[in-house]
Design a protein around this motif. Structure first.
Motif, PDB file in Angstrom:
ATOM      1  N   ALA A  47       0.828  -1.207   0.000  1.00 11.40           N
ATOM      2  CA  ALA A  47       0.000   0.000   0.000  1.00 11.40           C
ATOM      3  C   ALA A  47       0.864   1.259   0.000  1.00 11.40           C
ATOM      4  N   ILE A  48       1.988   1.214   0.697  1.00  9.53           N
ATOM      5  CA  ILE A  48       2.899   2.362   0.697  1.00  9.53           C
ATOM      6  C   ILE A  48       3.504   2.553  -0.687  1.00  9.53           C
ATOM      7  N   GLU A  49       3.943   1.453  -1.302  1.00  7.94           N
ATOM      8  CA  GLU A  49       4.594   1.531  -2.604  1.00  7.94           C
ATOM      9  C   GLU A  49       3.637   2.000  -3.697  1.00  7.94           C
ATOM     10  N   LYS A  50       2.358   1.613  -3.598  1.00 12.95           N
ATOM     11  CA  LYS A  50       1.360   2.008  -4.605  1.00 12.95           C
ATOM     12  C   LYS A  50       0.757   3.381  -4.320  1.00 12.95           C
ATOM     13  N   GLY A  51       1.105   3.956  -3.188  1.00 16.06           N
ATOM     14  CA  GLY A  51       0.574   5.273  -2.863  1.00 16.06           C
ATOM     15  C   GLY A  51      -0.831   5.256  -2.318  1.00 16.06           C
ATOM     16  N   ILE A  52      -1.315   4.077  -1.905  1.00 13.20           N
ATOM     17  CA  ILE A  52      -2.669   3.987  -1.338  1.00 13.20           C
ATOM     18  C   ILE A  52      -2.713   4.688   0.016  1.00 13.20           C
ATOM     19  N   ILE A  53      -1.640   4.571   0.775  1.00 12.19           N
ATOM     20  CA  ILE A  53      -1.542   5.272   2.054  1.00 12.19           C
ATOM     21  C   ILE A  53      -0.202   5.989   2.139  1.00 12.19           C
ATOM     22  N   LYS A  54      -0.180   7.026   2.947  1.00 13.20           N
ATOM     23  CA  LYS A  54       1.051   7.673   3.349  1.00 13.20           C
ATOM     24  C   LYS A  54       1.235   7.358   4.827  1.00 13.20           C
ATOM     25  N   PHE A  55       2.277   6.631   5.123  1.00 11.66           N
ATOM     26  CA  PHE A  55       2.504   6.119   6.470  1.00 11.66           C
ATOM     27  C   PHE A  55       3.242   7.147   7.317  1.00 11.66           C
ATOM     28  N   ILE A  56       2.742   7.378   8.542  1.00 13.26           N
ATOM     29  CA  ILE A  56       3.461   8.198   9.523  1.00 13.26           C
ATOM     30  C   ILE A  56       3.609   7.377  10.797  1.00 13.26           C
ATOM     31  N   GLY A  57       4.806   6.957  11.085  1.00 13.17           N
ATOM     32  CA  GLY A  57       5.069   6.196  12.297  1.00 13.17           C
ATOM     33  C   GLY A  57       5.555   7.117  13.409  1.00 13.17           C
ATOM     34  N   SER A  58       5.141   6.851  14.627  1.00 15.62           N
ATOM     35  CA  SER A  58       5.561   7.632  15.788  1.00 15.62           C
ATOM     36  C   SER A  58       6.146   6.675  16.816  1.00 15.62           C
ATOM     37  N   THR A  59       7.369   6.944  17.265  1.00 18.19           N
ATOM     38  CA  THR A  59       8.035   6.016  18.177  1.00 18.19           C
ATOM     39  C   THR A  59       9.077   6.721  19.030  1.00 18.19           C
ATOM     40  N   THR A  60       9.295   6.192  20.222  1.00 17.52           N
ATOM     41  CA  THR A  60      10.365   6.680  21.090  1.00 17.52           C
ATOM     42  C   THR A  60      11.664   5.913  20.857  1.00 17.52           C
ATOM     43  N   GLU A  61      11.614   4.869  20.045  1.00 13.49           N
ATOM     44  CA  GLU A  61      12.787   4.028  19.797  1.00 13.49           C
ATOM     45  C   GLU A  61      13.458   4.428  18.486  1.00 13.49           C
ATOM     46  N   ASN A  62      14.747   4.160  18.389  1.00 11.87           N
ATOM     47  CA  ASN A  62      15.470   4.408  17.150  1.00 11.87           C
ATOM     48  C   ASN A  62      14.979   3.434  16.086  1.00 11.87           C
ATOM     49  N   PRO A  63      14.324   3.907  15.035  1.00 12.92           N
ATOM     50  CA  PRO A  63      13.754   2.989  14.046  1.00 12.92           C
ATOM     51  C   PRO A  63      14.798   2.172  13.300  1.00 12.92           C
TER      52      PRO A  63
END
Length: 431
Positions: free
Chosen positions: A131-147
């Protein structure tokens, strides 16, 4: 209910001040100038609604979810919010289906905000990759850890990383003053005055966490009696309303702080080493682990430049076993200072690494005949020990002879440094 819907909901008096005061626009957003300051990439992308898949990471209370909230209000796209702790693959599929239908029917894209995104498993992460690659969604991740450490590389490689840093004291002060003046969502209707030293205390103790500072301000305001129509927050009230600084200690920060401690020992900075040592202890680090690191660096970074450093380090570890904490903090502090202030040499670790490398190769010659064991019956018939020179029979208790196996006669592992006690060793070896 989407995050956008939640943001548009009427404010409730029961909601914490920190939640009510979430910025509604970039102009109300304090801090993180390095990523959302005027002209910065992230700000430009938000303003023109062209933000691509991103991961916001940093300490609590620094504005990650708050900025997502701002994005939800300025974007023309749909906005969905999930939490990695409570959401499974089935929930993801439902969001993706709605996003796909929205795109087909209205040509409208969808943002998916995922809180605590580092908690997603590989299977969950893989479920949104197409879905990210096809542009169906734009992902926003939120985290306190180093991704880069805590998340699957497949997701990270498809996102732009934005690191959020602890807010500085001026940012926290501005946030508190803004909340005190705001009559719509803040405390502006309560006629509050706050002493300057009380304000400074809340700012300092919050340790860059806006949520902590706002919650403490609200507690102080709501529990202080009104006198002559005014609520006055003094230093005593502020001190009662906020905890002592809480140092976060996730895996990344733990290893970063431990690394800083070790490098300070090596770099001869007693003050820095003691600060990192104290922060690690305050955060719950096992003091014996720190004692072991001090011992290791007494050899690795000091070695024979000051043999006394090893004595100090081992003695401190022994004191920790004998007297325990908190008394052993004195012994550990003494050992830290001893290691830091000693002349430095890494000749010991270099000698170890070189000799271990040769040993691991395994291509060693036989033990020379004059060095072989003679403590068994019939050894003399094999020639073992023949030609050995007993050093104590010679002047200075030394006689030059070969102790190396064949092929290693000229190999040198230990080269003494030029500082401290090693100066004397070097002079002796150079004779």
């Amino acid at each position: 209910m989407t995050l956008f819907d939640f943001a548009q909901r009427d404010d409730s008096k029961n909601r914490p001040l920190a939640d009510r005061m979430r910025p509604r626009s970039l102009d109300e957003f304090f801090g993180q100038e390095h990523i959302v300051g005027k002209g910065r990439l992230l700000r430009r992308a938000i303003e023109i609604d062209r933000l691509t898949s991103s991961i916001f990471w940093g300490p609590p209370g620094t504005g990650k979810t708050t900025l997502a909230n701002v994005i939800a209000q300025v974007t023309k796209s749909a906005f969905e919010r999930m939490n990695a702790v409570t959401s499974g693959v089935a929930d993801v599929r439902e969001v993706l289906k709605q996003a796909q239908d929205r795109q087909k029917m209205y040509g409208k894209s969808t943002y998916l905000l995922l809180d605590e995104c580092h908690r997603w498993s590989k299977a969950q992460s893989d479920s949104i990759l197409p879905a990210i690659e096809k542009g169906i969604i734009k992902f926003i991740g939120s985290t306190t850890e180093n991704p880069m450490v805590s998340m699957t590389p497949a997701i990270v490689s498809r996102c732009r990383l934005f690191e959020f840093k602890p807010l500085n004291q001026k940012d926290i002060e501005n946030i508190l003053l803004f909340a005190l003046k705001d009559t719509e969502r803040g405390l502006g209707k309560l006629n509050i005055t706050i002493d300057n030293d009380a304000l400074k205390h809340l700012v300092f103790v919050s340790n860059g966490d806006a949520r902590m500072a706002l919650n403490a301000l609200e507690l102080a305001a709501l529990t202080t009696p009104t006198v002559n129509g005014t609520i006055t927050i003094t230093l005593d009230i502020a001190q009662e309303s906020i905890q002592k600084p809480v140092l976060r200690m996730d895996d990344n920060l733990y290893y970063d702080m431990l690394s800083a401690f070790c490098k300070s020992l090596r770099g001869s900075d007693s003050d820095a080493a003691l600060l990192w040592f104290s922060r690690l202890l305050y955060s719950g680090c096992d003091p014996m682990l720190l004692a072991r690191r001090i011992i290791a660096h007494a050899s690795e970074d000091v070695g024979l430049a000051n043999p006394e450093a090893m004595v100090q380090a081992v003695s401190a570890a022994q004191a920790l076993k004998l007297v325990g904490m908190p008394e052993a903090r004195l012994s550990l502090t003494q050992a830290i200072i001893a290691v830091c202030e000693s002349p430095k040499s890494n000749s010991v670790v270099i000698a170890m690494e070189k000799s271990m490398a040769d040993a691991q190769k395994g291509d060693l010659g036989a033990v020379p005949m004059h060095l072989r064991d003679t403590h068994y019956k019939g050894a003399e018939k094999t020639g073992a020990g023949q030609g050995y020179l007993y050093p104590h029979d010679y002047e200075g208790h030394y006689i030059e002879q070969n102790y190396m196996p064949e092929g290693f006669e000229d190999t040198v592992y230990y080269k003494p440094g030029k500082l401290g006690f090693e100066k004397n060793i070097k002079k002796q070896k150079d004779r």
